[in-house]
Motif scaffolding. Sequence first.
Motif, PDB file in Angstrom:
ATOM      1  N   VAL A  79       8.430  -3.440 -14.769  1.00 11.99           N
ATOM      2  CA  VAL A  79       8.047  -2.674 -13.577  1.00 11.99           C
ATOM      3  C   VAL A  79       8.601  -1.258 -13.688  1.00 11.99           C
ATOM      4  CG1 VAL A  79       8.231  -2.490 -11.071  1.00 11.99           C
ATOM      5  CG2 VAL A  79       7.945  -4.744 -12.138  1.00 11.99           C
ATOM      6  N   THR A  80       9.878  -1.162 -14.078  1.00 15.78           N
ATOM      7  CA  THR A  80      10.518   0.150 -14.240  1.00 15.78           C
ATOM      8  C   THR A  80       9.778   0.994 -15.263  1.00 15.78           C
ATOM      9  OG1 THR A  80      12.682  -0.793 -13.706  1.00 15.78           O
ATOM     10  CG2 THR A  80      12.671   1.322 -14.859  1.00 15.78           C
ATOM     11  N   GLN A  81       9.426   0.356 -16.384  1.00 14.54           N
ATOM     12  CA  GLN A  81       8.720   1.072 -17.449  1.00 14.54           C
ATOM     13  C   GLN A  81       7.382   1.603 -16.959  1.00 14.54           C
ATOM     14  OE1 GLN A  81       7.421  -1.335 -20.774  1.00 14.54           O
ATOM     15  NE2 GLN A  81       7.738   0.351 -22.221  1.00 14.54           N
TER      16      GLN A  81
ATOM     17  N   LEU B  98       9.092   5.387  -3.995  1.00 13.76           N
ATOM     18  CA  LEU B  98       9.771   4.384  -3.148  1.00 13.76           C
ATOM     19  C   LEU B  98      10.226   3.169  -3.958  1.00 13.76           C
ATOM     20  CD1 LEU B  98       7.340   4.264  -0.077  1.00 13.76           C
ATOM     21  CD2 LEU B  98       9.611   5.314  -0.135  1.00 13.76           C
ATOM     22  N   ILE B  99       9.654   2.998  -5.137  1.00  9.31           N
ATOM     23  CA  ILE B  99       9.876   1.761  -5.914  1.00  9.31           C
ATOM     24  C   ILE B  99      11.218   1.835  -6.635  1.00  9.31           C
ATOM     25  CG2 ILE B  99       8.929   0.218  -7.669  1.00  9.31           C
ATOM     26  CD1 ILE B  99       6.167   1.371  -7.009  1.00  9.31           C
ATOM     27  N   LYS B 100      12.237   1.287  -5.997  1.00  8.52           N
ATOM     28  CA  LYS B 100      13.599   1.269  -6.540  1.00  8.52           C
ATOM     29  C   LYS B 100      14.254  -0.068  -6.208  1.00  8.52           C
ATOM     30  CE  LYS B 100      14.052   6.250  -5.751  1.00  8.52           C
ATOM     31  NZ  LYS B 100      14.685   7.305  -4.913  1.00  8.52           N
TER      32      LYS B 100
ATOM     33  N   LYS C  89       0.837  -1.204   0.000  1.00  5.83           N
ATOM     34  CA  LYS C  89       0.000   0.000   0.000  1.00  5.83           C
ATOM     35  C   LYS C  89       0.873   1.256   0.000  1.00  5.83           C
ATOM     36  CE  LYS C  89      -4.478  -1.275   1.864  1.00  5.83           C
ATOM     37  NZ  LYS C  89      -5.521  -0.966   2.869  1.00  5.83           N
ATOM     38  N   GLU C  90       1.949   1.195   0.732  1.00  5.34           N
ATOM     39  CA  GLU C  90       2.857   2.337   0.819  1.00  5.34           C
ATOM     40  C   GLU C  90       3.460   2.653  -0.546  1.00  5.34           C
ATOM     41  OE1 GLU C  90       6.435   3.807   3.834  1.00  5.34           O
ATOM     42  OE2 GLU C  90       6.207   1.662   3.359  1.00  5.34           O
ATOM     43  N   GLU C  91       3.825   1.602  -1.275  1.00  8.30           N
ATOM     44  CA  GLU C  91       4.420   1.797  -2.614  1.00  8.30           C
ATOM     45  C   GLU C  91       3.403   2.339  -3.602  1.00  8.30           C
ATOM     46  OE1 GLU C  91       7.756  -1.778  -2.237  1.00  8.30           O
ATOM     47  OE2 GLU C  91       5.756  -2.172  -3.097  1.00  8.30           O
TER      48      GLU C  91
END
Length: 444
Positions: A411-413, A391-393, A383-385
């Motif tokens: 995911v990166t795209q 935050l997604i790294k 939920k935080e992401e």
Amino acid sequence: MFESLSDRLQAVFQKLGGKGKLTEEDVREAMKQVRIALLEADVNLKVVREFVARVTEKAVGEEVTKSLTPAQQVIKIVHQELIDLLGQANVPLAEARPGPTIIMLIGLQGSGKTTTAAKLALWLRKKGKRPLLVAADIYRPAAITQLESLGRQLGIPVHSEGAQSRPPDIARNAVRRARDESITHVIIDTAGRLQIDEPLMVELEQINAAVEPVERLLVVDAMIGQEAVRVAEEFNRRVGLTGIIFTKIDGDARGGAALSVRAVTGVPIKFLGSGEKVEASTIEPFHPDRLASRILGMGDVLSLIERAEAIYDEEQARKMQKKLVKGSFDFEDFLASMQQMRKLGPLQQILGMIPGLDKLAREEIITEKDLKKIEAIIFSMTKEERRNPDLIKGRRKERIARGSGTQVQEVTQLVNQFRQMQRMMKRMGGKGGIDPRELMRRLR
């Protein structure tokens, strides 16, 4: 349905539009191409001849050839002739006074009668009616069980007496029950056959005489093409049809049956059905002008609005608008929007209703498969992401990729495209509008 015909007609009109002033020869050549397109779409030959003759007669008139926009005038004529061919106006279901309103569904086996009965009952309930489904198909294995199962699933009562009772008696008893229980609509699911035969027709005549339905609706699989015309003519001759429901219109059908049946039989098309799911969005009242617009690539915004209104949450939309303007639209909001959109129906069908996006739909710029992949990635986020994509790294991307069965690059795209979309929405939201075509490009 109609994708090929739509492409062919739009190509013809695009060619006309490049000519400026039109000669009579230009119009006749265009009509020759229209004739070929209609025949390839499986439209009845007699219907095609009469349609092309009417359009040609009007299109070679002085008003068109001397117009500043002759190509647009020709399109306008074709559009109106398509509407006339399809029946000019929507013909609503008849209502019995006093009730209940009795509707008998008839047709060949495999046309989708039982599923259509449930869809129609659900549609009526959403209109505030109290429908009763009647299992009068005592011959097809599991027909009664199927209808009872659908009734339980939807919370709609089903009248059934097993396979031992006669269908006319089942129908008569169901109507008696409807009167006792203040039911507004009785929908009788009758038996079908693999082909038209005498016992089938006699039984339908007996049911018709027993309960005198105000609607005798023929359920036709749009995939069977010109055979639909012969089927409709025979059923109409024996029981006097009041309307037609075309099913499987989202299938790989050429669409000629819908353009032919109304013209040949004079019986109005009342509903179009799509998909196998029993949902309100998979059956819709038939509007000739809207289908004509779809065929000519003009979209069908009115039908889209009607679908949206059925699932519209005003408060949620207001909150979403505020987030769009502020640029705080996050992955949770995006997921909720996707789920709302999917309730409207198949993605390609929805895009085809929006003017200018019908070609994007056919070119499959974004598909159901793409949406499922995006959904899987978002569901694999915490939920935080979802609320803070920044935050997604690194390892978070790897975990999300494993959980969604995708690659880290995908995911990166998605995260990068989402950030771009957030910025674009903030910019466009502040200007008061968002271009749906731009959204589609951003989601590619």
